[in-house]
Structure formats: structure tokens, C-alpha cells
Scaffold this active site. Structure first.
Site, PDB file in Angstrom:
ATOM      1  N   ARG A  27      11.708  -3.118  -7.675  1.00 41.49           N
ATOM      2  CA  ARG A  27      11.117  -2.620  -6.762  1.00 41.49           C
ATOM      3  C   ARG A  27      12.192  -1.147  -5.989  1.00 41.49           C
ATOM      4  O   ARG A  27      12.095   0.183  -6.268  1.00 41.49           O
ATOM      5  CB  ARG A  27      11.108  -3.886  -5.051  1.00 41.49           C
ATOM      6  CG  ARG A  27      10.756  -3.035  -3.936  1.00 41.49           C
ATOM      7  CD  ARG A  27      11.149  -2.611  -2.850  1.00 41.49           C
ATOM      8  NE  ARG A  27      12.088  -2.437  -2.299  1.00 41.49           N
ATOM      9  CZ  ARG A  27      13.190  -1.980  -1.867  1.00 41.49           C
ATOM     10  NH1 ARG A  27      13.026  -1.047  -1.537  1.00 41.49           N
ATOM     11  NH2 ARG A  27      14.194  -2.762  -1.685  1.00 41.49           N
ATOM     12  N   ASP A  28      13.551  -1.813  -5.527  1.00 44.52           N
ATOM     13  CA  ASP A  28      13.933  -0.494  -4.939  1.00 44.52           C
ATOM     14  C   ASP A  28      14.763   0.526  -6.068  1.00 44.52           C
ATOM     15  O   ASP A  28      14.564   1.617  -6.102  1.00 44.52           O
ATOM     16  CB  ASP A  28      15.485  -1.276  -4.461  1.00 44.52           C
ATOM     17  CG  ASP A  28      16.522  -0.074  -2.982  1.00 44.52           C
ATOM     18  OD1 ASP A  28      16.130   0.650  -3.270  1.00 44.52           O
ATOM     19  OD2 ASP A  28      17.492  -0.637  -2.962  1.00 44.52           O
ATOM     20  N   HIS A  54      23.523  -5.995   1.049  1.00 41.52           N
ATOM     21  CA  HIS A  54      22.472  -4.745   0.217  1.00 41.52           C
ATOM     22  C   HIS A  54      23.336  -3.658   0.322  1.00 41.52           C
ATOM     23  O   HIS A  54      23.204  -2.510   0.923  1.00 41.52           O
ATOM     24  CB  HIS A  54      21.187  -4.494   0.411  1.00 41.52           C
ATOM     25  CG  HIS A  54      20.196  -3.643   0.178  1.00 41.52           C
ATOM     26  ND1 HIS A  54      18.774  -3.922  -0.936  1.00 41.52           N
ATOM     27  CD2 HIS A  54      20.007  -2.249   0.259  1.00 41.52           C
ATOM     28  CE1 HIS A  54      18.451  -2.930  -1.005  1.00 41.52           C
ATOM     29  NE2 HIS A  54      18.934  -1.817  -0.894  1.00 41.52           N
ATOM     30  N   HIS A  97      24.274   0.047  -2.137  1.00 42.16           N
ATOM     31  CA  HIS A  97      24.085   1.311  -2.400  1.00 42.16           C
ATOM     32  C   HIS A  97      25.562   1.681  -2.887  1.00 42.16           C
ATOM     33  O   HIS A  97      26.178   1.844  -2.779  1.00 42.16           O
ATOM     34  CB  HIS A  97      23.093   2.246  -2.163  1.00 42.16           C
ATOM     35  CG  HIS A  97      21.726   1.768  -1.694  1.00 42.16           C
ATOM     36  ND1 HIS A  97      20.790   2.193  -3.254  1.00 42.16           N
ATOM     37  CD2 HIS A  97      21.306   1.107  -1.562  1.00 42.16           C
ATOM     38  CE1 HIS A  97      19.830   1.645  -2.794  1.00 42.16           C
ATOM     39  NE2 HIS A  97      20.099   1.007  -1.285  1.00 42.16           N
ATOM     40  N   CYS A 152      16.393   5.156  -2.581  1.00 39.23           N
ATOM     41  CA  CYS A 152      15.019   5.721  -1.437  1.00 39.23           C
ATOM     42  C   CYS A 152      14.923   6.931  -1.259  1.00 39.23           C
ATOM     43  O   CYS A 152      15.348   7.504  -1.208  1.00 39.23           O
ATOM     44  CB  CYS A 152      15.993   5.311  -0.114  1.00 39.23           C
ATOM     45  SG  CYS A 152      14.842   4.661   1.312  1.00 39.23           S
ATOM     46  N   ASN A 182      21.105   0.936  -6.496  1.00 41.96           N
ATOM     47  CA  ASN A 182      22.304  -0.114  -5.785  1.00 41.96           C
ATOM     48  C   ASN A 182      23.403  -0.599  -6.675  1.00 41.96           C
ATOM     49  O   ASN A 182      23.461  -0.107  -7.439  1.00 41.96           O
ATOM     50  CB  ASN A 182      20.949  -0.953  -5.840  1.00 41.96           C
ATOM     51  CG  ASN A 182      19.848  -0.815  -5.067  1.00 41.96           C
ATOM     52  OD1 ASN A 182      19.211  -0.385  -5.557  1.00 41.96           O
ATOM     53  ND2 ASN A 182      19.481  -1.844  -4.662  1.00 41.96           N
TER      54      ASN A 182
HETATM   55  P1  HMG Z   1       1.723   6.327   8.804  1.00 41.18           P
HETATM   56  O1  HMG Z   1       1.100   7.016   7.811  1.00 41.18           O
HETATM   57  O2  HMG Z   1       1.953   6.408  10.131  1.00 41.18           O
HETATM   58  O3  HMG Z   1       0.251   5.163   8.724  1.00 41.18           O
HETATM   59  O4  HMG Z   1       2.154   5.148   7.737  1.00 41.18           O
HETATM   60  P2  HMG Z   1      -0.572   4.599  10.043  1.00 41.18           P
HETATM   61  O5  HMG Z   1      -0.426   3.182  10.525  1.00 41.18           O
HETATM   62  O6  HMG Z   1      -1.283   5.616  10.560  1.00 41.18           O
HETATM   63  O7  HMG Z   1      -1.578   4.477   8.723  1.00 41.18           O
HETATM   64  C1  HMG Z   1      -2.224   5.736   8.194  1.00 41.18           C
HETATM   65  C2  HMG Z   1      -3.347   5.242   6.937  1.00 41.18           C
HETATM   66  O8  HMG Z   1      -3.120   4.518   5.864  1.00 41.18           O
HETATM   67  C3  HMG Z   1      -4.827   4.891   7.208  1.00 41.18           C
HETATM   68  O9  HMG Z   1      -5.860   4.661   6.615  1.00 41.18           O
HETATM   69  C4  HMG Z   1      -4.234   3.353   6.987  1.00 41.18           C
HETATM   70  O10 HMG Z   1      -5.192   2.457   6.665  1.00 41.18           O
HETATM   71  C5  HMG Z   1      -2.859   4.024   5.482  1.00 41.18           C
HETATM   72  P3  HMG Z   1      -6.453   5.572   7.049  1.00 41.18           P
HETATM   73  O11 HMG Z   1      -7.276   5.101   7.958  1.00 41.18           O
HETATM   74  O12 HMG Z   1      -6.092   7.151   7.823  1.00 41.18           O
HETATM   75  O13 HMG Z   1      -7.692   5.631   5.678  1.00 41.18           O
HETATM   76  N1  HMG Z   1      -2.119   2.643   5.751  1.00 41.18           N
HETATM   77  C6  HMG Z   1      -1.987   2.348   4.242  1.00 41.18           C
HETATM   78  N2  HMG Z   1      -2.862   0.992   3.353  1.00 41.18           N
HETATM   79  C7  HMG Z   1      -2.471   0.643   2.349  1.00 41.18           C
HETATM   80  N3  HMG Z   1      -1.036   0.412   2.667  1.00 41.18           N
HETATM   81  C8  HMG Z   1      -0.124  -0.462   3.701  1.00 41.18           C
HETATM   82  C9  HMG Z   1      -1.026   0.766   4.434  1.00 41.18           C
HETATM   83  N4  HMG Z   1      -0.808   1.457   6.028  1.00 41.18           N
HETATM   84  C10 HMG Z   1      -1.433   1.830   6.745  1.00 41.18           C
HETATM   85  N5  HMG Z   1       0.585  -0.398   3.523  1.00 41.18           N
HETATM   86  C11 HMG Z   1       3.712   2.797   7.100  1.00 41.18           C
HETATM   87  C12 HMG Z   1       3.107   4.021   8.097  1.00 41.18           C
HETATM   88  C13 HMG Z   1       4.723   2.076   7.302  1.00 41.18           C
HETATM   89  C14 HMG Z   1       2.364   2.953   6.251  1.00 41.18           C
HETATM   90  C15 HMG Z   1       4.366   4.522   5.829  1.00 41.18           C
HETATM   91  O14 HMG Z   1       5.508   5.237   5.984  1.00 41.18           O
HETATM   92  C16 HMG Z   1       4.644   3.569   4.687  1.00 41.18           C
HETATM   93  O15 HMG Z   1       4.152   3.308   3.580  1.00 41.18           O
HETATM   94  N6  HMG Z   1       6.319   3.576   4.374  1.00 41.18           N
HETATM   95  C17 HMG Z   1       7.164   3.254   3.385  1.00 41.18           C
HETATM   96  C18 HMG Z   1       7.745   3.761   3.069  1.00 41.18           C
HETATM   97  C19 HMG Z   1       8.511   2.726   2.192  1.00 41.18           C
HETATM   98  O16 HMG Z   1       8.564   1.739   1.302  1.00 41.18           O
HETATM   99  N7  HMG Z   1      10.628   3.139   1.593  1.00 41.18           N
HETATM  100  C20 HMG Z   1      10.976   2.200   0.938  1.00 41.18           C
HETATM  101  C21 HMG Z   1      11.097   0.995   1.521  1.00 41.18           C
HETATM  102  S1  HMG Z   1      12.927   1.298   2.386  1.00 41.18           S
HETATM  103  C22 HMG Z   1      14.050   1.099   1.386  1.00 41.18           C
HETATM  104  O17 HMG Z   1      14.013   1.214   0.483  1.00 41.18           O
HETATM  105  C23 HMG Z   1      15.260   0.767   2.170  1.00 41.18           C
HETATM  106  C24 HMG Z   1      16.314  -0.682   1.873  1.00 41.18           C
HETATM  107  O18 HMG Z   1      15.628  -0.672   0.063  1.00 41.18           O
HETATM  108  C25 HMG Z   1      17.336  -1.117   2.252  1.00 41.18           C
HETATM  109  C26 HMG Z   1      17.723   0.128   2.437  1.00 41.18           C
HETATM  110  O19 HMG Z   1      18.460   0.401   0.895  1.00 41.18           O
HETATM  111  O20 HMG Z   1      18.788   0.648   3.286  1.00 41.18           O
HETATM  112  C27 HMG Z   1      14.676  -1.815   1.660  1.00 41.18           C
HETATM  113 MG    MG Z   2      17.612   0.021  -1.040  1.00 43.99          MG
END
Ligand code: HMG
Ligand code: MG
Length: 312
Positions: free
Chosen positions: A24-25, A218, A220, A251, A260
Site C-alpha cells: 500500500r504505502d 510509522h 519514513h 506519499c 518507509n
Molecule cells: P473529494 O474530491 O473531496 O471527494 O476527495 P468527494 O467526497 O467530493 O467526492 C468526489 C467524487 O469522488 C464523487 O464522485 C465520489 O463518489 C467519488 P462523483 O459523484 O463526482 O462521480 N469518491 C470515491 N470514489 C471511489 N472511492 C472512494 C471515493 N470517495 C469519493 N473512496 C477523497 C476526497 C477522500 C475521496 C480524496 O481526497 C481521496 O481519495 N484521498 C486519498 C488520498 C490518499 O490515498 N493518500 C495516500 C494515503 S495517506 C498516507 O499515505 C499516509 C500514511 O502512510 C501515514 C503517513 O505516512 O503519515 C497512511
Molecule cells: Mg506512510
């Protein structure tokens, strides 16, 4: 194969659970799109190497993280894997997708800072927590019965805001806990933490009622501090450590984040300390070498590089 001599040190746990985040990450930040069958083989190989928790994918918006847009294709390919397979979900849409495919463990992912909440989730810190609340409740409801991890990013520093006050990190951690998260993973998203900072944050979390047995770390490895920070957390009493096979990762919404902590670097240290993980470092290294070939670049892990070189 060269292995470290086992010499235990006082004040450390006897066993550590590694929460493997490579699929995933790791893969979410690779330029190359890895086909689902290769991801599935990666996850099978990680389980065969002894990893018992393997974060498989994310059910986020496919446009936000195209590398993991194949979650629906991947899940049926790994349903025979003998390991816990948590997945990331940001909202109810993501949760429904994950539950429909049989996910038993999910993770929501909050931010300690406003800048990253906006960049990663298009929300304020409060707005993101409001988005997670029904997700956590629904995941934990009797019919779903899923375990919930709460990630907290930018716990030690933020690329836009600089230093992050410990009180800010503790306050959002507490809110995740109160929401019903079973475990909080403290993310050093851009790798700026140092061991004293880790200790201080853990002390303050404990004082706020968040005990070490509900916490994971966690790290990095951007500044080469991940292993030192991990040792500090283990000395404190934390026993769950996130790591990524071969040091894959970063990320997509924090450009200054690199990989990581490499799982092999972690296992090397834990093996040397006589701390059980159940992981076979030889099999794990072979898996990371295999994945590096698929990605077309060598693993950044020192341990992978050392163990995969011809022995002199
Ligand atoms: P948004 O644009 O604000 O979404 O994004 P929305 O709620 O306004 O919805 C817009 C459209 O997206 C809609 O479709 C929804 O249905 C669709 P439309 O009606 O326009 O056709 N939608 C989805 N489709 C599929 N699956 C979904 C989904 N949600 C909405 N789940 C949102 C908000 C949260 C969706 C967006 O910002 C997003 O997907 N962000 C994910 C970012 C991400 O994955 N980042 C990496 C992970 S975090 C990380 O790596 C850190 C970590 O490792 C810890 C660390 O290191 O610190 C964990
Ligand atoms: Mg991370």
C-alpha cells in the site's frame, strides 16, 4: 547468508508485530503501475516470509491514487493469504467498497496538520474527522465487525507548516481513539523525527490516556532516522512497528516523503536483539529483490543491498 549475532538488550519487548505497508504505502508512490497479479504475488510472498499483517491496498478515489485503482481486481486474488490484510478507506464510499470485497480490517487516515488534511483528503482536520466518524462506527458495527486503525500523519513535522506542536498531535490522536479506533499509527510522513521527540510524544500520549499498547509507529526514512526512532519507541513500550519491504514508499501528497523504514533493516536489528518477529529475513530479501526488478530500480534498503550481494 550473513546474520547478526543475537545479543539482547535490556528494556525491550520480546516480540514485535510488524505491520507491513509495502503493497500500500510502498506501491502507492511508485511511478510504475504494478499489475494486480504482481501485487498479489508480492502479498503472497510477504506472507510466506512470515509477515502476519500486510496492508494490501486503498479504497480511495482512483484519480487521487491511480497506483491503487485496481483494489477490486486485487482483493479476490489474495483471499487465500494467511495474514491480516488491512486496507485504507477515507469515507463511507471506500468502506462499502472494501466490505463488499470481504475486508476485515480497515484504516482511516487523519492528519495532525491543516495543510496535509487539505492536500491528502481535501478537508480540514475537523472535516476529515467528521468524514471518518460514520466510517469507524459502521466498520465496527456487529454485522461488519472490522478492526479499525487510525493513522495520524505529520505527527513530527509538516512540509508546509514546519514544526508540529506535540499537543496538536496528541489532541487529534485522542479524538481518533475516542471515535473508536482500536489502534493509532503515528506517522512521521516526511521522516523528520528524532529519538527524543519520539519519546516525548509517547510520554505525552500516555499522560493523555493513550497507552503504548494501542500505538504503532510509522516512520519514513527521509533523514535516515527511522531505525533510531523505532528503537526509541520500543524502549518506551510500543510493540507494533510499520515498515515496508525493501523500503518502498512515500506519499503522493507529501512530495518530501521518501520510503518507509525498510522491513529488512528492521528485522536485521530485531534479530540481532533477539526480538521475535516470525519473519525470515532471507525470504523477505528475495521478495524485495524480485519486486525491485518489477519496478526497474534497486531497493533503497541497506540490508537488502548487503544481503543480496555475493558473499565475500
Ligand atoms: P473529494 O474530491 O473531496 O471527494 O476527495 P468527494 O467526497 O467530493 O467526492 C468526489 C467524487 O469522488 C464523487 O464522485 C465520489 O463518489 C467519488 P462523483 O459523484 O463526482 O462521480 N469518491 C470515491 N470514489 C471511489 N472511492 C472512494 C471515493 N470517495 C469519493 N473512496 C477523497 C476526497 C477522500 C475521496 C480524496 O481526497 C481521496 O481519495 N484521498 C486519498 C488520498 C490518499 O490515498 N493518500 C495516500 C494515503 S495517506 C498516507 O499515505 C499516509 C500514511 O502512510 C501515514 C503517513 O505516512 O503519515 C497512511
Ligand atoms: Mg506512510
Amino acid at each position: 547468508m550473513t546474520l547478526p549475532m543475537t545479543v539482547p538488550a535490556p528494556g525491550l519487548p520480546t516480540r514485535v508485530r510488524i505491520h507491513e505497508v509495502g503493497p500500500r504505502d510502498g506501491l502507492q508512490n511508485e511511478k510504475a503501475l504494478v499489475p494486480a497479479p504482481v501485487k498479489a504475488e508480492f502479498i503472497h510472498r510477504l506472507a510466506e516470509a512470515g509477515l502476519t499483517t500486510i496492508e494490501a491496498t486503498s479504497f480511495v478515489h482512483p484519480k487521487w491514487v491511480p497506483q491503487l485503482a485496481d483494489a477490486e481486481e486485487l482483493m479476490p486474488l489474495i483471499d487465500d493469504v494467511d495474514a491480516r490484510l488491512p486496507v485504507l478507506v477515507p469515507n463511507e464510499r471506500g468502506l462499502d467498497r472494501a466490505l463488499a470485497l470481504g475486508a476485515r480490517e480497515i484504516a482511516v487516515f487523519a492528519s495532525a496538520t491543516e495543510s496535509f488534511a487539505k492536500a491528502n483528503l481535501n478537508r480540514t482536520v475537523d472535516g476529515a474527522l467528521e468524514m471518518f466518524e460514520p466510517v469507524v462506527a459502521k466498520a465496527k458495527a456487529k454485522d461488519a465487525g472490522a478492526a479499525v486503525r487510525g493513522y495520524l500523519s505529520m505527527c513530527f513535522g509538516d512540509p508546509w507548516e514546519g514544526q508540529v506542536p506535540i499537543s496538536q498531535t496528541v489532541s487529534v490522536s485522542r479524538r481518533l481513539m475516542d471515535m473508536g479506533c482500536d489502534e493509532i499509527s503515528l506517522g512521521d510522513t516526511i521522516g523528520v523525527a528524532t529519538p527524543g521527540h519520539v519519546r516525548e510524544l509517547l510520554d505525552t500520549l500516555n499522560e493523555a490516556g493513550v497507552a503504548d499498547d494501542r500505538l504503532a509507529v510509522h516512520f519514513h526514512d527521509t533523514y535516515g532516522q527511522a531505525l533510531a526512532n523505532t528503537l526509541s519507541a520500543l524502549e518506551h513500550g510500543v510493540t507494533t512497528v510499520d515498515a515496508s519491504a525493501g523500503g518502498l514508499g512515500g506519499c503522493p501528497y507529501a512530495k518530501s516523503a521518501t520510503g518507509n523504514l525498510a522491513t529488512e533493516d528492521l528485522v536485521w536489528m530485531l534479530d540481532g536483539l533477539g526480538i521475535e518477529t516470525g519473519v525470515d529475513i532471507g525470504r523477505l530479501t528475495a521478495t524485495s529483490v524480485w519486486m525491485a526488478r518489477h519496478l526497474g530500480r534497486p531497493s533503497p534498503s541497506r540490508t537488502v543491498r548487503a544481503l543480496s550481494q555475493k558473499e565475500i
